[in-house]
Design an enzyme around this catalytic site. Structure first.
Site, PDB file in Angstrom:
ATOM      1  N   ASP A   1       4.834   0.486  11.856  1.00 13.55           N
ATOM      2  CA  ASP A   1       3.597  -0.106  11.332  1.00 13.55           C
ATOM      3  C   ASP A   1       3.396  -1.542  11.779  1.00 13.55           C
ATOM      4  OD1 ASP A   1       3.551   1.567   8.086  1.00 13.55           O
ATOM      5  OD2 ASP A   1       3.079   2.207  10.118  1.00 13.55           O
TER       6      ASP A   1
ATOM      7  N   CYS B   1      -5.337   8.384   9.359  1.00 11.26           N
ATOM      8  CA  CYS B   1      -5.129   7.738  10.662  1.00 11.26           C
ATOM      9  C   CYS B   1      -4.874   8.779  11.752  1.00 11.26           C
ATOM     10  CB  CYS B   1      -3.892   6.853  10.601  1.00 11.26           C
ATOM     11  SG  CYS B   1      -4.230   5.266   9.879  1.00 11.26           S
TER      12      CYS B   1
ATOM     13  N   ARG C   1      -8.698  -0.314   4.772  1.00 12.68           N
ATOM     14  CA  ARG C   1      -7.818   0.621   4.049  1.00 12.68           C
ATOM     15  C   ARG C   1      -6.539  -0.066   3.594  1.00 12.68           C
ATOM     16  NH1 ARG C   1      -6.876   6.044   7.341  1.00 12.68           N
ATOM     17  NH2 ARG C   1      -5.629   6.375   5.469  1.00 12.68           N
TER      18      ARG C   1
ATOM     19  N   ARG D   1       1.024  14.801  13.223  1.00 11.15           N
ATOM     20  CA  ARG D   1       1.354  14.515  11.818  1.00 11.15           C
ATOM     21  C   ARG D   1       1.293  15.775  10.949  1.00 11.15           C
ATOM     22  NH1 ARG D   1      -1.112   9.076   9.658  1.00 11.15           N
ATOM     23  NH2 ARG D   1       0.826   8.938   8.520  1.00 11.15           N
TER      24      ARG D   1
ATOM     25  N   LYS E   1       0.853  -1.204   0.000  1.00  4.12           N
ATOM     26  CA  LYS E   1       0.000   0.000   0.000  1.00  4.12           C
ATOM     27  C   LYS E   1       0.884   1.249   0.000  1.00  4.12           C
ATOM     28  CE  LYS E   1      -1.725   1.508   4.011  1.00  4.12           C
ATOM     29  NZ  LYS E   1      -1.383   2.906   4.310  1.00  4.12           N
ATOM     30  N   ASN E   2       1.929   1.230   0.827  1.00  3.73           N
ATOM     31  CA  ASN E   2       2.728   2.443   1.017  1.00  3.73           C
ATOM     32  C   ASN E   2       3.763   2.690  -0.076  1.00  3.73           C
ATOM     33  OD1 ASN E   2       1.183   2.891   3.222  1.00  3.73           O
ATOM     34  ND2 ASN E   2       2.727   2.281   4.729  1.00  3.73           N
TER      35      ASN E   2
HETATM   36  C1  EPZ Z   1       4.324   6.817   6.118  1.00  2.44           C
HETATM   37  O1  EPZ Z   1       3.578   7.842   6.717  1.00  2.44           O
HETATM   38  C2  EPZ Z   1       3.393   5.621   6.038  1.00  2.44           C
HETATM   39  N1  EPZ Z   1       2.237   5.949   5.196  1.00  2.44           N
HETATM   40  C3  EPZ Z   1       2.929   5.235   7.445  1.00  2.44           C
HETATM   41  O2  EPZ Z   1       2.115   4.050   7.326  1.00  2.44           O
HETATM   42  C4  EPZ Z   1       4.168   4.898   8.285  1.00  2.44           C
HETATM   43  O3  EPZ Z   1       3.765   4.614   9.603  1.00  2.44           O
HETATM   44  C5  EPZ Z   1       5.136   6.101   8.287  1.00  2.44           C
HETATM   45  O4  EPZ Z   1       5.471   6.462   6.921  1.00  2.44           O
HETATM   46  C6  EPZ Z   1       6.430   5.790   9.022  1.00  2.44           C
HETATM   47  O5  EPZ Z   1       7.041   4.673   8.431  1.00  2.44           O
HETATM   48  C7  EPZ Z   1       2.395   5.903   3.847  1.00  2.44           C
HETATM   49  O6  EPZ Z   1       3.464   5.634   3.332  1.00  2.44           O
HETATM   50  C8  EPZ Z   1       1.172   6.226   3.032  1.00  2.44           C
HETATM   51  P1  EPZ Z   1       6.487  10.159   8.215  1.00  2.44           P
HETATM   52  P2  EPZ Z   1       4.165   9.374   6.752  1.00  2.44           P
HETATM   53  O7  EPZ Z   1       6.385  11.416   7.434  1.00  2.44           O
HETATM   54  O8  EPZ Z   1       4.891   9.653   5.495  1.00  2.44           O
HETATM   55  C9  EPZ Z   1       6.530  13.426  11.656  1.00  2.44           C
HETATM   56  C10 EPZ Z   1       0.230   2.687   7.666  1.00  2.44           C
HETATM   57  O9  EPZ Z   1      -0.272   2.165   8.681  1.00  2.44           O
HETATM   58  N2  EPZ Z   1       6.458  14.416  10.571  1.00  2.44           N
HETATM   59  O10 EPZ Z   1       7.690   9.278   8.032  1.00  2.44           O
HETATM   60  O11 EPZ Z   1       3.045  10.253   7.151  1.00  2.44           O
HETATM   61  C11 EPZ Z   1       5.236  12.622  11.781  1.00  2.44           C
HETATM   62  O12 EPZ Z   1       4.294  13.326  12.577  1.00  2.44           O
HETATM   63  C12 EPZ Z   1       0.739   4.117   7.719  1.00  2.44           C
HETATM   64  O13 EPZ Z   1       0.356   2.099   6.557  1.00  2.44           O
HETATM   65  C13 EPZ Z   1       6.588  15.764  10.887  1.00  2.44           C
HETATM   66  O14 EPZ Z   1       6.746  16.136  12.042  1.00  2.44           O
HETATM   67  O15 EPZ Z   1       5.196   9.250   7.959  1.00  2.44           O
HETATM   68  C14 EPZ Z   1       5.707  11.348  12.442  1.00  2.44           C
HETATM   69  O16 EPZ Z   1       5.800  11.545  13.825  1.00  2.44           O
HETATM   70  C15 EPZ Z   1       0.517   4.736   9.095  1.00  2.44           C
HETATM   71  N3  EPZ Z   1       6.535  16.692   9.886  1.00  2.44           N
HETATM   72  C16 EPZ Z   1       7.110  11.157  11.852  1.00  2.44           C
HETATM   73  O17 EPZ Z   1       7.507  12.435  11.329  1.00  2.44           O
HETATM   74  C17 EPZ Z   1       6.378  16.323   8.565  1.00  2.44           C
HETATM   75  O18 EPZ Z   1       6.365  17.204   7.685  1.00  2.44           O
HETATM   76  C18 EPZ Z   1       7.163  10.118  10.737  1.00  2.44           C
HETATM   77  O19 EPZ Z   1       6.266  10.524   9.757  1.00  2.44           O
HETATM   78  C19 EPZ Z   1       6.234  14.945   8.270  1.00  2.44           C
HETATM   79  C20 EPZ Z   1       6.291  14.016   9.282  1.00  2.44           C
END
Ligand code: EPZ
Length: 418
Positions: A306, A118, A398, A123, A23-24
């Site tokens: 995840d 989610c 999802r 985020r 998915k990701n």
């Molecule tokens: C991706 O989300 C995945 N989703 C998530 O999977 C996964 O948990 C996550 O990466 C971490 O591996 C998809 O790929 C669609 P991040 P993403 O940006 O990109 C903070 C699932 O269950 N952050 O790496 O949103 C954020 O709040 C989902 O399949 C900022 O602060 O994750 C988090 O604490 C859930 N500012 C951390 O970084 C930003 O601009 C990691 O987020 C962006 C992120």
């Protein structure tokens, strides 16, 4: 769409599961089609999930034509696309934010209502927006939406405060049409990033360093039609391996390379699970007892957040104490209260869960709070004595294709309820 399932637990699961496309990886790769003008992106091994339908509808609202049948997708992108993502779709899925970079790069404009998806803490999108601004975009926030405008983006050196998966993907996609060279430092290393880079290269992008923490992109004037293939879903694979072990059975996942799952498998072996690996199958078996382990979720190649709820489900039945530190998201432990309704012994200290193993779990009515928490509650129900009702299943549809069919094929007793 069913919102509830009834699980009659304590049935040993055994069998083989074919792993779906990731998915990701699919979501950013679908967004990458926005970079095309009057061309098509053809994708194989696309999983049939609600999030994929949401992204397909989002692309259609922008003006693309998306055909999707039997894991095969053709996205035809016209010369002109709208620049505004529809609010009701964006609110359903945070990954909608992945259209931001491609839209600004190809239209010089993007309007993105603040995303939903989610509930995993705050985020924000600050890393995404800071990077686009550095490339020359003007970013305004008002009326609950992000307005980004730019002439041609300019390549530059961007250093991420955190190896954010989404920010790495958005900025890499934007940089493919920018003028000059872009370096993304402290980039995320997830396998899904490499899959996206492979598809972008097949579209004519010039990208090196993906899979390391510095990605270099040399901007092009235009990209071209291409074919891509989605990698297998390592999180789905881990979920089914854990389902076998938590029910004292043996499950094999087929069509997955163990290189995607080093850290997960290492933790299972540490917990005294029997793991057998071949070049495209992984088998995990319960082996007389389970030993508590400690884990801290980290960006790849660390232990993936995840899979944290699903591993915690297993550890509720492991001997001794397990310490689980959720360091990636500031609110990804909402499932702990639901686990405790089933007899799990867990103490929460901020983002750390201290799990003391119990001899057995008891069925209860529980609520999914997000995709992976929902999956973990299903694992708990499969292991528990008696009946478990899992509610709010829309989170689960999802990310897991044919979930009930796959669990039934392993011997689970699951009934969907209206
Ligand atoms: C991706 O989300 C995945 N989703 C998530 O999977 C996964 O948990 C996550 O990466 C971490 O591996 C998809 O790929 C669609 P991040 P993403 O940006 O990109 C903070 C699932 O269950 N952050 O790496 O949103 C954020 O709040 C989902 O399949 C900022 O602060 O994750 C988090 O604490 C859930 N500012 C951390 O970084 C930003 O601009 C990691 O987020 C962006 C992120």
């Amino acid at each position: 769409m069913h919102e509830k399932m009834l699980i009659k637990g304590a049935k040993v699961l055994n069998g083989i599961i074919d792993v779906q496309g990731a998915k990701n990886a699919t979501l950013p790769i679908m967004a990458a089609s926005i970079l095309l003008k009057g061309q098509t992106l053809t994708l194989e091994n696309v999983p049939d999930l609600y999030d994929i339908q949401t992204m397909a509808n989002l692309l259609r609202d922008l003006g693309a034509d998306v055909k999707f049948d039997n894991h095969f997708m053709v996205i035809s992108v016209p010369d002109v696309l709208n620049s505004e993502a529809p609010a009701e779709l964006v609110r359903k899925m945070r990954a909608s934010s992945l259209v931001l970079g491609p839209l600004v790069a190809r239209n010089g404009k993007a309007v993105l209502p603040l995303p939903g998806g989610c509930v995993l803490g705050s985020r924000p999108l600050d890393f995404h927006l800071k990077g686009l601004a550095k490339m020359g975009a003007t970013i305004d926030l008002n009326h609950g939406a992000i307005y980004a405008t730019a002439g041609r983006l300019k390549g530059c050196r961007i250093s991420l405060d955190f190896p954010s998966v989404g920010a790495t993907e958005n900025l890499m996609m934007a940089a493919t049409l920018a003028e000059g060279e872009t370096y993304i430092e402290n980039a995320a290393l997830e396998p899904e990033i490499i899959n996206l880079a492979d598809v972008l290269r097949s579209m004519g992008a010039v990208i090196t360093g993906d899979g390391t923490n510095v990605i270099k992109i040399i901007g092009q004037d235009r990209l071209c039609s291409a074919k891509g293939e989605i990698i297998p879903d390592r999180i789905e694979a881990a979920t089914y391996l854990l389902a076998g072990v938590i029910t004292k059975g043996t499950v094999t996942v087929r069509g997955i390379d163990a290189k995607y799952m080093d850290h997960i498998l290492a933790k299972l072996i540490e917990a005294k699970v029997s793991v057998n690996i071949t070049d495209n199958e992984i088998t995990a078996s319960w082996n007389k007892s389970l030993k508590g382990v400690s884990v801290k979720t980290m960006p790849h190649p660390g232990f993936p957040t995840d899979t944290q709820p699903q591993l915690m489900a297993l550890l509720t039945l492991a001997s001794g104490t397990s310490v689980i530190n959720e360091s990636v998201f500031d609110s990804r432990l909402l499932h702990v209260n639901e686990f405790k309704k089933m007899g799990a012994k867990i103490e929460l200290q901020e983002n750390v869960a201290i799990v003391t193993g119990v001899a057995r779990l008891l069925g209860a009515t529980v609520q999914a709070s997000n995709l992976r928490a929902g999956a973990a509650l299903i694992l708990m129900g499969l292991a528990a004595e008696g009946e478990t009702t899992v509610c709010d299943l829309h989170h689960v549809w999802r990310g897991y294709e044919n979930l009930v069919g796959k669990f039934l094929s392993l011997g689970a007793d699951i009934t969907l309820m209206d």
